[in-house]
Design a protein around this motif. Sequence first.
Motif, PDB file in Angstrom:
ATOM      1  N   SER A   1     -20.029 -27.283  29.257  1.00  0.00           N
ATOM      2  CA  SER A   1     -19.696 -28.230  28.198  1.00  0.00           C
ATOM      3  C   SER A   1     -18.242 -28.085  27.766  1.00  0.00           C
ATOM      4  O   SER A   1     -17.530 -29.080  27.565  1.00  0.00           O
ATOM      5  CB  SER A   1     -20.625 -28.022  26.997  1.00  0.00           C
ATOM      6  OG  SER A   1     -20.385 -28.980  25.992  1.00  0.00           O
ATOM      7  N   LEU A   2     -17.777 -26.850  27.653  1.00  0.00           N
ATOM      8  CA  LEU A   2     -16.384 -26.604  27.287  1.00  0.00           C
ATOM      9  C   LEU A   2     -15.444 -27.097  28.392  1.00  0.00           C
ATOM     10  O   LEU A   2     -14.394 -27.685  28.104  1.00  0.00           O
ATOM     11  CB  LEU A   2     -16.170 -25.116  27.036  1.00  0.00           C
ATOM     12  CG  LEU A   2     -14.743 -24.682  26.672  1.00  0.00           C
ATOM     13  CD1 LEU A   2     -14.293 -25.373  25.383  1.00  0.00           C
ATOM     14  CD2 LEU A   2     -14.661 -23.173  26.530  1.00  0.00           C
TER      15      LEU A   2
ATOM     16  N   LEU B   1     -15.915 -29.575  30.397  1.00  0.00           N
ATOM     17  CA  LEU B   1     -15.823 -31.028  30.287  1.00  0.00           C
ATOM     18  C   LEU B   1     -14.904 -31.444  29.137  1.00  0.00           C
ATOM     19  O   LEU B   1     -14.174 -32.426  29.239  1.00  0.00           O
ATOM     20  CB  LEU B   1     -17.217 -31.632  30.084  1.00  0.00           C
ATOM     21  CG  LEU B   1     -18.197 -31.505  31.259  1.00  0.00           C
ATOM     22  CD1 LEU B   1     -19.548 -32.095  30.889  1.00  0.00           C
ATOM     23  CD2 LEU B   1     -17.653 -32.172  32.509  1.00  0.00           C
ATOM     24  N   LYS B   2     -14.935 -30.684  28.063  1.00  0.00           N
ATOM     25  CA  LYS B   2     -14.120 -31.032  26.897  1.00  0.00           C
ATOM     26  C   LYS B   2     -12.631 -30.879  27.173  1.00  0.00           C
ATOM     27  O   LYS B   2     -11.811 -31.638  26.643  1.00  0.00           O
ATOM     28  CB  LYS B   2     -14.515 -30.166  25.697  1.00  0.00           C
ATOM     29  CG  LYS B   2     -15.875 -30.516  25.114  1.00  0.00           C
ATOM     30  CD  LYS B   2     -16.226 -29.593  23.949  1.00  0.00           C
ATOM     31  CE  LYS B   2     -17.595 -29.935  23.383  1.00  0.00           C
ATOM     32  NZ  LYS B   2     -17.975 -29.016  22.272  1.00  0.00           N
ATOM     33  N   VAL B   3     -12.269 -29.922  28.018  1.00  0.00           N
ATOM     34  CA  VAL B   3     -10.845 -29.626  28.197  1.00  0.00           C
ATOM     35  C   VAL B   3     -10.258 -30.191  29.491  1.00  0.00           C
ATOM     36  O   VAL B   3      -9.035 -30.224  29.648  1.00  0.00           O
ATOM     37  CB  VAL B   3     -10.588 -28.104  28.154  1.00  0.00           C
ATOM     38  CG1 VAL B   3     -11.045 -27.524  26.839  1.00  0.00           C
ATOM     39  CG2 VAL B   3     -11.252 -27.389  29.325  1.00  0.00           C
TER      40      VAL B   3
ATOM     41  N   TRP C   1     -23.355 -34.431  24.271  1.00  0.00           N
ATOM     42  CA  TRP C   1     -22.767 -35.451  25.148  1.00  0.00           C
ATOM     43  C   TRP C   1     -23.691 -36.667  25.173  1.00  0.00           C
ATOM     44  O   TRP C   1     -24.606 -36.757  25.983  1.00  0.00           O
ATOM     45  CB  TRP C   1     -22.556 -34.891  26.548  1.00  0.00           C
ATOM     46  CG  TRP C   1     -21.509 -33.820  26.593  1.00  0.00           C
ATOM     47  CD1 TRP C   1     -21.692 -32.477  26.476  1.00  0.00           C
ATOM     48  CD2 TRP C   1     -20.102 -34.012  26.728  1.00  0.00           C
ATOM     49  NE1 TRP C   1     -20.495 -31.812  26.535  1.00  0.00           N
ATOM     50  CE2 TRP C   1     -19.500 -32.732  26.696  1.00  0.00           C
ATOM     51  CE3 TRP C   1     -19.287 -35.133  26.891  1.00  0.00           C
ATOM     52  CZ2 TRP C   1     -18.119 -32.542  26.799  1.00  0.00           C
ATOM     53  CZ3 TRP C   1     -17.920 -34.956  27.002  1.00  0.00           C
ATOM     54  CH2 TRP C   1     -17.347 -33.680  26.955  1.00  0.00           C
TER      55      TRP C   1
ATOM     56  N   SER D   1     -16.630 -39.815  29.391  1.00  0.00           N
ATOM     57  CA  SER D   1     -15.800 -39.200  28.363  1.00  0.00           C
ATOM     58  C   SER D   1     -15.909 -39.972  27.061  1.00  0.00           C
ATOM     59  O   SER D   1     -16.208 -41.160  27.039  1.00  0.00           O
ATOM     60  CB  SER D   1     -14.332 -39.163  28.822  1.00  0.00           C
ATOM     61  OG  SER D   1     -13.778 -40.457  28.814  1.00  0.00           O
ATOM     62  N   GLU D   2     -15.637 -39.283  25.973  1.00  0.00           N
ATOM     63  CA  GLU D   2     -15.666 -39.925  24.658  1.00  0.00           C
ATOM     64  C   GLU D   2     -14.607 -41.014  24.556  1.00  0.00           C
ATOM     65  O   GLU D   2     -14.787 -42.012  23.884  1.00  0.00           O
ATOM     66  CB  GLU D   2     -15.458 -38.868  23.558  1.00  0.00           C
ATOM     67  CG  GLU D   2     -16.639 -37.948  23.373  1.00  0.00           C
ATOM     68  CD  GLU D   2     -17.903 -38.675  22.981  1.00  0.00           C
ATOM     69  OE1 GLU D   2     -17.843 -39.530  22.079  1.00  0.00           O
ATOM     70  OE2 GLU D   2     -18.960 -38.414  23.581  1.00  0.00           O
TER      71      GLU D   2
END
Length: 255
Positions: A72-73, A75-77, A98, A247-248
């Motif tokens: 998860s991290l 994907l965030k970065v 997500w 992605s957001e």
Amino acid sequence: MITRVDQKTAERLLAGAKDIFSLKIASNMKAYGGYDFFTVYGGKGILIGRYYDDLVIRTKGVISEDTMEELSLFLKVCGFKSALTGIETGKRLMAAGWSNTEESLIYKFSSELIPENEEIPEMEEINVNPALDDVFPILQDGFSGIKYDDWYTDISHKTRHGISSVYVYGGASATVMADINGSVFISLVATKSESRGKGEAKKLLRRLGVFFEKQGKEVSILCKPELSPFYRKAGFYEGGKAITVFSEKIKNNIS
């Protein structure tokens, strides 16, 4: 810890794998291994192939909570656009927050599902690797967001190197994106608008399915749930599910 993996290690981890996620990573690696825009990452039970901003995440076995947190991290970065993964991993990512996701189905071919009286064209009737400029108008009718330059660059490269192959029957087209480890992944199935209703895409898929099945190969596709009736009529059965995480940034742009 999820870190970058060299090509030899990735090849070892992918050896013999037949699932769609492994096929997608392996085909891109065969085409673009050594290019900056394709990279592979790995962690405990996780292998990630990155082609530009699109990710494919393959997981094996039971993934620990710590590894899921790392994923998860990651994907965030990492600044991704989309990430395709299996249903269980996708659900755990959704539980981790997500929420911008889309479910798809993995379908597998079996000639036993084709009625005996149904017509199947011969391979000689199918145009193999025609001029790509003749194929793109078919895809435009099936995929409204497809971009010519991106598609042409990828498929022309893969067909030239024998990684992918394009098939056209009448006004229908399908692309074998990977043929690796005795497993075939078919994608980009579309029919020109004026040819719809003739069953050409269904016949094309049946012929390709039978063609590869006789070689002892497993044939798979990935589709949206609403297309299930079509693929069932073409001789496919549900063999699993997948989830694509977006992605957001993309979520905010389309909301």
